[in-house]
Design an enzyme around this catalytic site. Structure first.
Site, short mmCIF file in Angstrom:
data_model
loop_
_atom_site.label_atom_id
_atom_site.label_comp_id
_atom_site.label_asym_id
_atom_site.label_seq_id
_atom_site.Cartn_x
_atom_site.Cartn_y
_atom_site.Cartn_z
CB ALA A 49 -7.96 0.29 -2.88
NE ARG B 260 -3.34 -5.25 6.52
CZ ARG B 260 -4.32 -5.37 5.63
NH1 ARG B 260 -5.56 -5.47 6.02
NH2 ARG B 260 -4.06 -5.36 4.34
NE ARG C 191 -2.95 2.89 2.63
CZ ARG C 191 -2.52 4.12 2.83
NH1 ARG C 191 -1.25 4.38 3.07
NH2 ARG C 191 -3.37 5.12 2.79
CG ASP D 17 -11.91 3.56 3.56
OD1 ASP D 17 -12.40 2.98 2.57
OD2 ASP D 17 -10.91 3.12 4.18
#
Ligand SMILES: Cc1cc2nc3c(=O)[nH]c(=O)nc-3n(C[C@H](O)[C@H](O)[C@H](O)COP(=O)(O)OP(=O)(O)OC[C@H]3O[C@@H](n4cnc5c(N)ncnc54)[C@H](O)[C@@H]3O)c2cc1C
Length: 431
Positions: A329, A197, A116, A316
């Protein structure tokens, strides 16, 4: 010499964008392409604070279509993206189930799956190169709009007020713009799930015989499906970097933050009986490379635009997605594309019409995409294995052309007249 970044003649529309995440950057770049005059406000002082953070993020062909219109961007992104056109799916105890191929999707556009922060940096650098007025270190505290004069604006934490023809609120899941749009303050809800993550160098696993095959021969992508958990792992950058993510039930102990640290030993407690590949990937995670991220959610909003239709929520701020939709995204990019195109078509004289058209074009599509997140999660977490072994495609990701083979700009140009005609506009309640 021709401008490297072609743009339409000046529209005279002054746009303030709040937030330099993917949604805000896409809106700013697209507004610049359309000849609008853009100022982008971002609260962090140093962009590295947000371009260094994160791990895997996915853009599907419907999102990456915009990147193709920004000179140099899609190729730079593709060069650091995962080079796989498939997903190998396993039962959580380790037995291979099925390979889902995405090869046929090449005709729809590019799939960009990468870090990202690194992808964000490419987009940010592009916005800078275009000469967009980006102001870092400015935190927006509040929003306003007035009929007379017709304008919208923001109040900064310094008390300074900035005005424009239109304000685009792209400040993520904790948006302050939602208050003026909804008429009240409300907080995101827990989805009941959180996500571990991790992202680390492949050299940490290359000598592990259980894991070596994941990185020894270029990029790979695999998913392991178990009760209430799915675990996705990939290697990237020609097998030199590794990432994994898995959802777990949120026991309420973590914060909603992309930087909340997790502990591999705690992550392992969610994975008893899981195959060695999964457990070894977790064990190999070095200190400081594991994030425990609470997944928050919001019910669909009744609207994305303010009462005077001069402030729009995008990304978002408007519609947080669950990761299993794999669309958060991409939809945030579509928002910016559509809003910029609607402003082009309305012109400065009728900015509220542009925002109303934007909402009509986006509302049904976004919520239909959002609804796929819980569906895919249930398909995996509650898999009926007798049926799956008989028909492994039952656990394939839904990859539907209406969603992925879609050009948001083309759709906005095509349907604008239809949706601004109220008599023919979409009825949101039916979507
Ligand atoms: C630090 C970070 C790391 C992330 N990592 C991942 C990841 O690894 N994988 C993944 O799938 N998704 C990740 N996401 C989420 C993902 O980027 C978004 O879900 C999606 O791209 C939509 O982006 P957005 O621009 O709407 O929101 P965001 O990406 O949240 O961007 C919002 C931006 O607004 C800024 N902002 C917020 N409040 C204000 C304010 N009051 N004034 C001015 N600026 C403000 C924020 O600093 C941020 O730059 C991450 C988000 C963040 C912020």
């Amino acid at each position: 010499m021709a401008d490297r970044y072609p743009r339409l003649p000046p529209s005279g529309i002054k746009v303030l964008v709040v937030g330099a995440g993917f949604a805000g950057l896409a809106a700013a770049i697209e507004c610049d392409r359309k000849g609008h005059s853009v100022t982008l406000l971002e609260k962090v002082d140093d962009i590295d604070e947000i371009t260094a953070i994160g791990d895997i993020i996915s853009f599907d062909p419907n999102g990456s279509k915009a990147f193709e219109r920004w000179p140099g961007v899609v190729d730079a992104m593709e060069a650091i993206a995962r080079q796989t056109k498939w997903l190998d799916l396993y039962h959580h105890e380790g037995k291979f189930v099925t390979r889902q191929s995405f090869a046929h999707e090449t005709a729809w556009g590019r799939r960009i799956n990468g870090h990202r922060g690194h992808l964000h940096r490419i987009m940010y650098d592009h916005a800078v190169a275009r000469g967009i007025d980006i102001r870092l270190g400015l935190r927006v505290e509040d929003y306003f709009e007035t009929d007379n004069p017709p304008q919208a604006g923001v109040v900064l934490s310094t008390g300074e007020r900035l005005g424009a023809d239109v304000v685009i609120a792209a400040e993520g899941v904790r948006s302050r713009g939602r208050k003026i749009v909804l008429g009240f303050d409300e907080n995101p809800k827990s989805s009941g799930y959180a996500v571990y993550r991790a992202w680390y160098p492949a050299e940490l696993i290359i000598n592990n015989p259980v894991l070596r095959h994941l990185v020894a021969d270029g990029d790979t992508h695999q998913g392991f499906i178990g009760p209430d958990i799915h675990f996705l792992a990939s290697s990237i950058k020609n097998g030199t970097e590794v990432n994994w993510v898995f959802t777990h039930i949120d026991d309420g102990n973590i914060e909603e933050s992309w930087q909340f640290p997790g502990k591999p030993e705690e992550a392992l407690t969610y994975l008893p009986g899981w195959c060695p590949v999964v457990r070894e990937l977790v064990k190999a995670t070095p200190p400081g490379r594991l994030i425990d991220h609470k997944l928050v959610y919001r019910d669909p909003l009744p609207t994305f635009i303010s009462p005077l239709a001069r402030i729009a929520l995008i990304g978002d701020s408007a519609h947080p997605f669950l990761p299993t939709s794999i669309q958060g995204a991409s939809q945030s990019i579509e928002d910016g594309v559509v809003l910029a195109a609607c402003l082009e078509l309305s012109g400065r004289a009728d900015v509220p019409r542009a925002l109303r058209a934007f909402e009509k074009l986006r509302y049904g599509r976004v919520h239909r995409a959002q609804a796929q997140g819980p569906k895919t999660r249930e398909r995996w977490h509650k898999a009926d294995w007798a049926k799956v072994w008989a028909n492994p495609e039952l656990i394939h990701l839904p990859r539907e052309p209406w969603l992925l083979n879609f050009d948001a700009e083309g759709d906005a140009y095509e349907r604008y007249d239809e949706v601004v005609d109220v008599s023919k506009g979409e009825d949101k309640s039916k979507l």
